[in-house]
Design an enzyme around this catalytic site. Structure first.
Site, PDB file in Angstrom:
ATOM      1  N   HIS A   9      27.180  40.119 -14.447  1.00 33.76           N
ATOM      2  CA  HIS A   9      25.877  39.605 -14.852  1.00 33.76           C
ATOM      3  C   HIS A   9      26.022  38.365 -15.739  1.00 33.76           C
ATOM      4  O   HIS A   9      27.007  37.658 -15.649  1.00 33.76           O
ATOM      5  CB  HIS A   9      25.049  40.725 -15.488  1.00 33.76           C
ATOM      6  CG  HIS A   9      24.984  41.943 -14.611  1.00 33.76           C
ATOM      7  ND1 HIS A   9      24.143  42.053 -13.531  1.00 33.76           N
ATOM      8  CD2 HIS A   9      25.727  43.094 -14.625  1.00 33.76           C
ATOM      9  CE1 HIS A   9      24.335  43.219 -12.925  1.00 33.76           C
ATOM     10  NE2 HIS A   9      25.295  43.863 -13.569  1.00 33.76           N
ATOM     11  N   GLU A  23      24.076  44.862 -20.724  1.00 31.02           N
ATOM     12  CA  GLU A  23      25.348  44.937 -20.007  1.00 31.02           C
ATOM     13  C   GLU A  23      26.099  43.620 -20.052  1.00 31.02           C
ATOM     14  O   GLU A  23      27.319  43.586 -20.232  1.00 31.02           O
ATOM     15  CB  GLU A  23      25.098  45.349 -18.552  1.00 31.02           C
ATOM     16  CG  GLU A  23      26.353  45.449 -17.709  1.00 31.02           C
ATOM     17  CD  GLU A  23      26.076  45.832 -16.263  1.00 31.02           C
ATOM     18  OE1 GLU A  23      27.051  46.018 -15.513  1.00 31.02           O
ATOM     19  OE2 GLU A  23      24.884  45.937 -15.887  1.00 31.02           O
ATOM     20  N   HIS A  78      31.882  46.067 -15.420  1.00 28.63           N
ATOM     21  CA  HIS A  78      30.456  46.405 -15.467  1.00 28.63           C
ATOM     22  C   HIS A  78      30.207  47.608 -16.368  1.00 28.63           C
ATOM     23  O   HIS A  78      31.143  48.299 -16.788  1.00 28.63           O
ATOM     24  CB  HIS A  78      29.946  46.731 -14.059  1.00 28.63           C
ATOM     25  CG  HIS A  78      29.766  45.526 -13.194  1.00 28.63           C
ATOM     26  ND1 HIS A  78      28.540  44.950 -12.947  1.00 28.63           N
ATOM     27  CD2 HIS A  78      30.671  44.770 -12.532  1.00 28.63           C
ATOM     28  CE1 HIS A  78      28.700  43.901 -12.162  1.00 28.63           C
ATOM     29  NE2 HIS A  78      29.983  43.764 -11.893  1.00 28.63           N
ATOM     30  N   GLU A 144      33.029  50.580 -13.795  1.00 30.11           N
ATOM     31  CA  GLU A 144      31.755  50.871 -14.478  1.00 30.11           C
ATOM     32  C   GLU A 144      32.083  51.651 -15.743  1.00 30.11           C
ATOM     33  O   GLU A 144      32.388  52.847 -15.700  1.00 30.11           O
ATOM     34  CB  GLU A 144      30.829  51.677 -13.563  1.00 30.11           C
ATOM     35  CG  GLU A 144      30.334  50.935 -12.339  1.00 30.11           C
ATOM     36  CD  GLU A 144      29.118  50.050 -12.633  1.00 30.11           C
ATOM     37  OE1 GLU A 144      28.767  49.907 -13.821  1.00 30.11           O
ATOM     38  OE2 GLU A 144      28.536  49.511 -11.680  1.00 30.11           O
TER      39      GLU A 144
END
Length: 270
Positions: A9, A23, A78, A144
């Site tokens: 992101h 995030e 992430h 993640e």
């Protein structure tokens, strides 16, 4: 060895959000720490980040850049979000790959090393048709690192020492998977895990903090917002760089102050 580290992101895309965290900020911090550990401690390793600040970058730009650079490995960082109750760590390789593929073997090593240190529930090894896994020419993994909307996981994410542990776990996996060699001496580096961050102001008002980011951007300095809780109040901190060596942070501090930001300062986090 060329390792392309992709903080998920950024810019207009904050990613998952929860518990006062975004995030895009967590992934950038962990990625910068991964780069610092690798560059300071290992020989013959080149590291490139898809972004080194709060900028917007498309998925295609990221994979095109990694492919053009000739990266040996693509590591995408992430955090997760779901319903506030889900928690833990999981990682992904592309859904077309077999469990006996080279990419899967690399992932097995990273998964083991990361879950040794990250203090998160182990949700297992998974596969998906994510762009960065599909369009990268080299082996790729997407990790993640907890659920940002879960209070327990978010409490860890807020802690700089936890982010350092997560970064170290990723590096431990990379070192083992690719047989990276430690430098014979680290006199020129910072082995303590310290990261020196240039803070270009702290604000109670998010709007004022965003205005500072725009002001820096207009003067060619990339920065992003980081929120933290002090005495029960949320403050918005503008970060204009993170460095493994104090001298580099001092140089950036001078640039920020020369841009007219007189309240800029350096903090160190372990």
């Amino acid at each position: 060895m060329k390792i392309y580290v992709d903080p998920g992101h950024g810019g207009s895309d904050p990613g998952a959000q929860g518990n006062g965290l975004s995030e895009k900020n967590i992934t950038l911090d962990i990625s910068q720490r991964i780069r610092s550990i690798l560059i300071n401690n290992y020989r013959n390793v080149n590291v490139r980040l898809s972004r080194d600040g709060d900028i917007t970058k498309s998925l295609q730009q990221r994979t095109n850049e990694a492919n053009a650079w000739g990266a040996d490995y693509f590591l995408s960082i992430h955090c997760n979000a779901f319903n506030g109750n889900a928690r833990g760590y999981e990682d992904f390789i592309h859904s077309n790959l077999s469990d006996s593929s080279q990419t899967a073997r690399y992932r097995n090593v990273l998964h083991t090393e990361i879950t040794k240190v990250n203090q998160l529930r182990n949700r297992g090894k998974k596969k998906a048709n994510f762009h960065v896994l599909r369009e990268s020419n080299m082996s790729a993994i997407l990790t993640e690192n907890g659920f940002i909307d879960n209070q327990s996981d978010a409490a860890l994410m807020r802690n700089a020492s936890w982010r350092q542990k997560v970064a170290q776990g990723h590096v431990n996996g990379l070192a083992k998977a690719f047989n990276l060699q430690l430098k014979e001496d680290h006199d020129g580096g910072n082995d303590s895990g310290q990261l020196f961050k240039v803070i270009a102001g702290s604000f109670k008002s998010k709007a004022n903090a965003e205005q500072r980011v725009e002001e820096l951007e207009s003067k060619g300095i990339s920065s992003f917002l980081d929120s933290l809780s002090l005495s029960g109040e949320i403050w918005f901190r503008v970060q204009a760089g993170a460095f493994s060596e104090r001298d580099n942070a001092e140089e950036q501090l001078i640039r920020v102050r020369n841009a007219g930001i007189r309240d800029a300062y350096i903090i160190s986090e372990d």
